[in-house]
Design an enzyme around this catalytic site. Structure first.
Site, short mmCIF file in Angstrom:
data_model
loop_
_atom_site.label_atom_id
_atom_site.label_comp_id
_atom_site.label_asym_id
_atom_site.label_seq_id
_atom_site.Cartn_x
_atom_site.Cartn_y
_atom_site.Cartn_z
N GLU A 143 -75.27 -96.83 12.27
CA GLU A 143 -75.79 -96.16 11.08
C GLU A 143 -75.22 -96.82 9.82
O GLU A 143 -74.07 -97.19 9.76
CB GLU A 143 -75.41 -94.68 11.10
N LYS A 157 -84.32 -90.01 9.45
CA LYS A 157 -83.43 -88.96 9.94
C LYS A 157 -83.96 -87.58 9.56
O LYS A 157 -84.19 -87.29 8.38
CB LYS A 157 -82.03 -89.18 9.37
N CYS A 165 -77.43 -89.93 14.26
CA CYS A 165 -76.17 -89.22 14.05
C CYS A 165 -76.30 -87.70 14.22
O CYS A 165 -76.36 -87.19 15.32
CB CYS A 165 -75.62 -89.58 12.67
#
Length: 305
Positions: free
Chosen positions: A52, A136, A177
Site C-alpha cells: 500500500e 479502497k 488494508c
C-alpha cells in the site's frame, strides 16, 4: 459473472518495500528495482505484489500532494502511452519487462471528473496492459486513545465497486488494508469464484500485533481461499510506522510465508490442492443456509473477466 479459470499452481512474491521517501521518482525507481529482483528469483514468480502507498509517504496529509490521474474505465482498453500517471507507466513497463502479473500496491489517485481522491490499486498483465483497478472501499478512520488517531476520510473518498480479475492461473479478488476487517467483502469475492484474495496493506504497530495475523487467517478459514497482505517495511524515522510482516495464508489458515519488519521479498507456492482438501474435509462452502440468510455473493462487481 463468467466461469472462473481453472485454478493452477502459481508462485506469488510479496515485496515489502523500504526506503520510501518524499521523492516520488526515487520511490518509483526503488519499486522497479525490487520488482526486477523478485522476477529474477530462482523460483520466478507468476505474480508480484507491491505494498500500500508505495510511491509516497503514508498519511492522509500526503495523499493530495502525490495523487495521480489514471482515468481508467473498466471494460475499456487503456492507452498506457498517453497515461498521465507516472506510476502506471512504470508499473506497465516493468510488468512487460519481467513478463509477470503485477498488483501495483496502491497509489493516491485523483478522479479527473470531480477531483475526488482515492486509495487505488492497479493490476497489470505480463504484456504490460492495465487490466483492473480497485478503489479502497472502507476508509481507515480510527481513534485508539493514546495509541493512534488516523482519518483517511479527511482527504480520501471510499470506492463503490467490488473488483476481481482473471489470470491464466486463478481468479483473484482485491482489497486494500482496512478492507480485510469486513468479512462481507471477502465473502462476496469468494462467492464470485475467487481462489485468492490479495490486500496491499499498511497496518501500524498498534493494530498490527493485535490483528494482522488473526484477520488474514480468519478470512482464509471463513472462505477457504488463499489470503495475502503486502505491507511496506517498517521505518521508525517515518511519521507512520508500518507493521511489516507481509504474508501468505492457505485455506486452512496456515501461514505459508511471512516477512519480518525490514525490506525483503517473501515468496510462496500456491497449490490448488490445499483449497480442494480444505473444502472437501470441512465442507462449509456446501453447507451454507441461504434459505435462512441472504447470499451476499450475488452483489454486483466490476470484475475484468
Amino acid at each position: 459473472m463468467t466461469v472462473p479459470p481453472i485454478f493452477r499452481n502459481f508462485t506469488i512474491a510479496l515485496i515489502q518495500l523500504g526506503k520510501i521517501t518524499s521523492n516520488k521518482q526515487d520511490n518509483l525507481n526503488r519499486a522497479r528495482e525490487m520488482v526486477i529482483s523478485a522476477a529474477n528469483h530462482d523460483k520466478k514468480p507468476d505474480l508480484i505484489v507491491l505494498p500500500e502507498c508505495f510511491n509516497s509517504p503514508y498519511g492522509h496529509n500526503h495523499f493530495p500532494t502525490y495523487a495521480e490521474i489514471i482515468n481508467y474505465q473498466h471494460g475499456r482498453p487503456y492507452d498506457i502511452s498517453s497515461s498521465e500517471s507516472e506510476s502506471v507507466r512504470m508499473l506497465s513497463h516493468v510488468a512487460m519487462q519481467t513478463k509477470t502479473w503485477i498488483i501495483g500496491g496502491t497509489i493516491p489517485e485523483r478522479d479527473m471528473t470531480n477531483q475526488a481522491l482515492y486509495n487505488t490499486c492497479t493490476v497489470y498483465n505480463p504484456k504490460g496492459e492495465l487490466v483492473s483497478l480497485y478503489r479502497k472501499i472502507h476508509l481507515f478512520d480510527i481513534n485508539i486513545p493514546g495509541k493512534i488517531l488516523f482519518k483517511e476520510s479527511e482527504t480520501l473518498t471510499g470506492g463503490k465497486d467490488v473488483v476481481v480479475f482473471d489470470t491464466e492461473f486463478a481468479r483473484i479478488g482485491l482489497g486494500i488494508c482496512y478492507d480485510i476487517r469486513f468479512p462481507e467483502l471477502s465473502m462476496i469475492m469468494t462467492r464470485q469464484g475467487c481462489h485468492a484474495l490479495i490486500y496491499p496493506g499498511a497496518f501500524n504497530c498498534t493494530t498490527g500485533p493485535l490483528h494482522w495475523h488473526l484477520l488474514q487467517r480468519a478470512r482464509a478459514v471463513d472462505n477457504q481461499v488463499f489470503i495475502s497482505m503486502c505491507s511496506p517495511a517498517r521505518d521508525l524515522a517515518a511519521s507512520y510506522h508500518a507493521y511489516g510482516h507481509s504474508m501468505i495464508v492457505d485455506p486452512m489458515g496456515r501461514i505459508l510465508s511471512e516477512a519480518g519488519e525490514g525490506e525483503e521479498i517473501t515468496i510462496a507456492e500456491i497449490d490448488p490442492e490445499a483449497m480442494d482438501t480444505a473444502r472437501a474435509n470441512i465442507p462449509v462452502t456446501q453447507q451454507r443456509r441461504f434459505d435462512v440468510y441472504a447470499d451476499v455473493g450475488m452483489s454486483g462487481d466490476k470484475g475484468d473477466l
